[in-house]
Design an enzyme around this catalytic site. Structure first.
Site, PDB file in Angstrom:
ATOM      1  N   ALA A  38       0.877  -1.167   0.000  1.00 22.76           N
ATOM      2  CA  ALA A  38       0.000   0.000   0.000  1.00 22.76           C
ATOM      3  C   ALA A  38       0.915   1.218   0.000  1.00 22.76           C
ATOM      4  CB  ALA A  38      -0.885  -0.026   1.235  1.00 22.76           C
TER       5      ALA A  38
ATOM      6  N   GLY B  76       0.562  -4.861   1.120  1.00 27.47           N
ATOM      7  CA  GLY B  76      -0.606  -4.970   0.238  1.00 27.47           C
ATOM      8  C   GLY B  76      -0.321  -5.754  -1.042  1.00 27.47           C
TER       9      GLY B  76
ATOM     10  N   GLU C 126      -0.668  -9.280  -0.050  1.00 28.43           N
ATOM     11  CA  GLU C 126      -2.101  -9.497   0.199  1.00 28.43           C
ATOM     12  C   GLU C 126      -2.872  -9.622  -1.118  1.00 28.43           C
ATOM     13  OE1 GLU C 126      -2.123  -6.035   2.909  1.00 28.43           O
ATOM     14  OE2 GLU C 126      -3.178  -7.360   4.292  1.00 28.43           O
TER      15      GLU C 126
ATOM     16  N   GLU D 258       4.364  -4.640   7.576  1.00 30.88           N
ATOM     17  CA  GLU D 258       3.557  -3.560   8.167  1.00 30.88           C
ATOM     18  C   GLU D 258       4.001  -3.193   9.581  1.00 30.88           C
ATOM     19  OE1 GLU D 258       2.361  -5.948   6.259  1.00 30.88           O
ATOM     20  OE2 GLU D 258       0.815  -5.135   4.937  1.00 30.88           O
TER      21      GLU D 258
HETATM   22  N1  DAK Z   1       4.584   3.142  -0.936  1.00 26.38           N
HETATM   23  C1  DAK Z   1       4.969   4.303  -1.554  1.00 26.38           C
HETATM   24  N2  DAK Z   1       6.088   4.417  -2.267  1.00 26.38           N
HETATM   25  C2  DAK Z   1       6.890   3.356  -2.368  1.00 26.38           C
HETATM   26  C3  DAK Z   1       6.564   2.113  -1.745  1.00 26.38           C
HETATM   27  C4  DAK Z   1       5.351   2.034  -1.000  1.00 26.38           C
HETATM   28  N3  DAK Z   1       4.933   0.898  -0.406  1.00 26.38           N
HETATM   29  N4  DAK Z   1       7.549   1.237  -2.004  1.00 26.38           N
HETATM   30  C5  DAK Z   1       8.456   1.904  -2.762  1.00 26.38           C
HETATM   31  N5  DAK Z   1       8.061   3.175  -2.984  1.00 26.38           N
HETATM   32  C6  DAK Z   1       8.727   4.210  -3.747  1.00 26.38           C
HETATM   33  C7  DAK Z   1       9.950   4.755  -2.990  1.00 26.38           C
HETATM   34  O1  DAK Z   1       9.561   5.732  -2.055  1.00 26.38           O
HETATM   35  C8  DAK Z   1      10.776   5.323  -4.140  1.00 26.38           C
HETATM   36  O2  DAK Z   1      10.224   6.567  -4.505  1.00 26.38           O
HETATM   37  P1  DAK Z   1      11.176   7.834  -4.881  1.00 26.38           P
HETATM   38  O3  DAK Z   1      12.023   8.051  -3.663  1.00 26.38           O
HETATM   39  O4  DAK Z   1      11.966   7.352  -6.077  1.00 26.38           O
HETATM   40  O5  DAK Z   1      10.227   8.931  -5.182  1.00 26.38           O
HETATM   41  C9  DAK Z   1      10.498   4.339  -5.268  1.00 26.38           C
HETATM   42  O6  DAK Z   1       9.301   3.667  -4.934  1.00 26.38           O
HETATM   43  C10 DAK Z   1      11.587   3.314  -5.436  1.00 26.38           C
HETATM   44  O7  DAK Z   1      11.792   2.687  -4.174  1.00 26.38           O
HETATM   45  P2  DAK Z   1      13.224   2.600  -3.462  1.00 26.38           P
HETATM   46  O8  DAK Z   1      14.123   3.722  -3.906  1.00 26.38           O
HETATM   47  O9  DAK Z   1      12.986   2.450  -2.005  1.00 26.38           O
HETATM   48  O10 DAK Z   1      13.782   1.245  -4.100  1.00 26.38           O
HETATM   49  P3  DAK Z   1      14.806   0.214  -3.448  1.00 26.38           P
HETATM   50  O11 DAK Z   1      15.145  -0.736  -4.532  1.00 26.38           O
HETATM   51  O12 DAK Z   1      15.930   0.939  -2.752  1.00 26.38           O
HETATM   52  O13 DAK Z   1      13.973  -0.539  -2.326  1.00 26.38           O
HETATM   53  C11 DAK Z   1      12.017  -1.699  -1.417  1.00 26.38           C
HETATM   54  C12 DAK Z   1      12.878  -1.360  -2.678  1.00 26.38           C
HETATM   55  C13 DAK Z   1      10.776  -2.436  -1.897  1.00 26.38           C
HETATM   56  C14 DAK Z   1      12.835  -2.606  -0.493  1.00 26.38           C
HETATM   57  C15 DAK Z   1      11.678  -0.373  -0.686  1.00 26.38           C
HETATM   58  O14 DAK Z   1      11.123   0.533  -1.638  1.00 26.38           O
HETATM   59  C16 DAK Z   1      10.662  -0.576   0.402  1.00 26.38           C
HETATM   60  O15 DAK Z   1      11.031  -1.036   1.482  1.00 26.38           O
HETATM   61  N6  DAK Z   1       9.428  -0.184   0.149  1.00 26.38           N
HETATM   62  C17 DAK Z   1       8.377  -0.231   1.139  1.00 26.38           C
HETATM   63  C18 DAK Z   1       7.933  -1.631   1.326  1.00 26.38           C
HETATM   64  C19 DAK Z   1       6.858  -1.753   2.364  1.00 26.38           C
HETATM   65  O16 DAK Z   1       7.079  -1.478   3.554  1.00 26.38           O
HETATM   66  N7  DAK Z   1       5.687  -2.183   1.914  1.00 26.38           N
HETATM   67  C20 DAK Z   1       4.605  -2.412   2.814  1.00 26.38           C
HETATM   68  C21 DAK Z   1       3.788  -1.212   2.810  1.00 26.38           C
HETATM   69  S1  DAK Z   1       2.649  -1.307   4.124  1.00 26.38           S
HETATM   70  C22 DAK Z   1      -4.312  -0.732   6.175  1.00 26.38           C
HETATM   71  C23 DAK Z   1      -4.400  -0.991   4.828  1.00 26.38           C
HETATM   72  C24 DAK Z   1      -3.347  -1.519   4.149  1.00 26.38           C
HETATM   73  C25 DAK Z   1      -2.142  -1.735   4.820  1.00 26.38           C
HETATM   74  C26 DAK Z   1      -2.061  -1.482   6.160  1.00 26.38           C
HETATM   75  C27 DAK Z   1      -3.113  -0.978   6.853  1.00 26.38           C
HETATM   76  N8  DAK Z   1      -5.413  -0.175   6.859  1.00 26.38           N
HETATM   77  C28 DAK Z   1      -6.631  -0.030   6.148  1.00 26.38           C
HETATM   78  C29 DAK Z   1      -5.288   0.176   8.211  1.00 26.38           C
HETATM   79  C30 DAK Z   1      -1.038  -2.209   4.064  1.00 26.38           C
HETATM   80  C31 DAK Z   1       0.169  -1.746   4.382  1.00 26.38           C
HETATM   81  C32 DAK Z   1       1.284  -1.955   3.494  1.00 26.38           C
HETATM   82  O17 DAK Z   1       1.222  -2.484   2.420  1.00 26.38           O
END
Ligand code: DAK
Length: 258
Positions: free
Chosen positions: A64, A109, A112, A132
């Site tokens: 997400a 997400g 998921e 998360e």
């Molecule tokens: N959201 C927004 N932007 C994201 C993103 C994300 N999940 N993942 C990557 N990006 C963006 C980065 O910010 C970066 O943007 P710029 O800086 O270039 O503008 C671009 O994509 C490239 O990413 P990186 O530069 O970070 O690339 P790397 O190869 O260095 O790293 C990575 C890749 C996948 C390891 C890293 O990007 C990362 O850790 N991303 C976040 C992964 C993550 O934590 N995903 C889980 C998200 S939490 C809920 C509903 C839904 C949810 C929870 C609650 N409620 C209704 C309460 C769900 C939550 C989630 O999914």
């Protein structure tokens, strides 16, 4: 649609989440477009399978959208969660099998989303995880429920409590991914599986999906009752007559989905 592409090749559709600059992260617009694409394929009576994948080299869906969620109020979170659940539920309820072609990061997400699909195939480059808790929240699009049902409570706890990522081989070992493929083989493999499914009796495949998904929530006795009813129902279809007549005549069946 800006971030979701829909292609149709015969009876197999492919939906691509296409927002590579943010690693295909799901914001409300992406989810709404995905809902629209799913509604379009759901209305196509000729559809036999759907493939879901991510654009670019790196990600299926990296989660997400954290930038979008950062300033959410509790009400915003509730609405976003409801939208995500609605979209994922619609994949699960789709009358044809949905195949996740996980080409890279499938985080939060993204995992998921894959879990709401019927079959998950992974590229050697794929990484799965539910990180998360590293952000101070929990999975919000069904991860605590679908992951637990698929891989069991112990593995689900490990993945969700630690937030650690696992590679494709580990995802296969724990029963999350069915197969691991070289990156260039991932989509061809998914298309091959989809083409095989497309040759089968569509009403039978749809019933099988329905009964498997509903049965998981029931006792064995109730699930078997459901199966018996669905099995008998199919004997009212032209497809059953065609399938069995074709077998007896030693020719390929030509199913009509009726
Ligand atoms: N959201 C927004 N932007 C994201 C993103 C994300 N999940 N993942 C990557 N990006 C963006 C980065 O910010 C970066 O943007 P710029 O800086 O270039 O503008 C671009 O994509 C490239 O990413 P990186 O530069 O970070 O690339 P790397 O190869 O260095 O790293 C990575 C890749 C996948 C390891 C890293 O990007 C990362 O850790 N991303 C976040 C992964 C993550 O934590 N995903 C889980 C998200 S939490 C809920 C509903 C839904 C949810 C929870 C609650 N409620 C209704 C309460 C769900 C939550 C989630 O999914």
């Amino acid at each position: 649609m800006d971030f979701v592409k829909l292609e149709l090749d015969g009876s197999v559709a492919t939906i691509t989440i296409d927002r590579p600059k943010a690693l295909n992260a799901l914001n409300p617009q992406v989810l709404s477009e995905l809902a629209e694409a799913i509604a379009q394929v759901a209305a196509d009576p000729a559809l036999r399978a759907l493939i879901l994948t991510g654009a670019g080299e790196k990600a299926f869906v990296a989660g997400a959208d954290i930038a979008a969620m950062a300033a959410f109020s509790m009400e915003d979170a509730q609405a976003f969660g409801a939208l995500g659940h609605r979209v994922l539920d619609s994949l699960e309820a789709l009358g044809v099998p949905v195949i996740a072609a996980v080409n890279g990061f499938a985080l939060g997400g993204g995992s998921e989303l894959a879990l709401a699909c019927d079959l998950i195939y992974a590229s050697e480059k794929a990484k799965f995880g539910l990180p998360e808790v590293t952000l101070g929240v929990i999975p919000g699009f069904g991860g605590t429920q679908r992951l637990t049902r698929l891989v069991g409570r112990a593995r689900a706890r490990e993945l969700i409590f630690t937030g650690e990522l696992i590679d494709a081989a580990k995802a296969k070992e724990v029963g999350l991914a069915l197969e691991v493929l070289a990156p260039e083989q991932l989509l061809p493999h998914c298309r091959k599986v989809a083409a095989t499914i497309a040759k089968r009796g569509p009403l039978a495949v749809a019933k099988a999906k329905q009964v498997i998904n509903a049965g998981v929530e029931l006792s064995l006795v109730k699930g078997n009752e459901l199966e018996q009813r669905a099995f008998a129902d199919l004997f009212g279809s032209e497809d059953q007559k065609e399938g069995m007549a074709a077998f007896l005549a030693k020719r390929p069946a030509e199913f009509k989905g009726r």
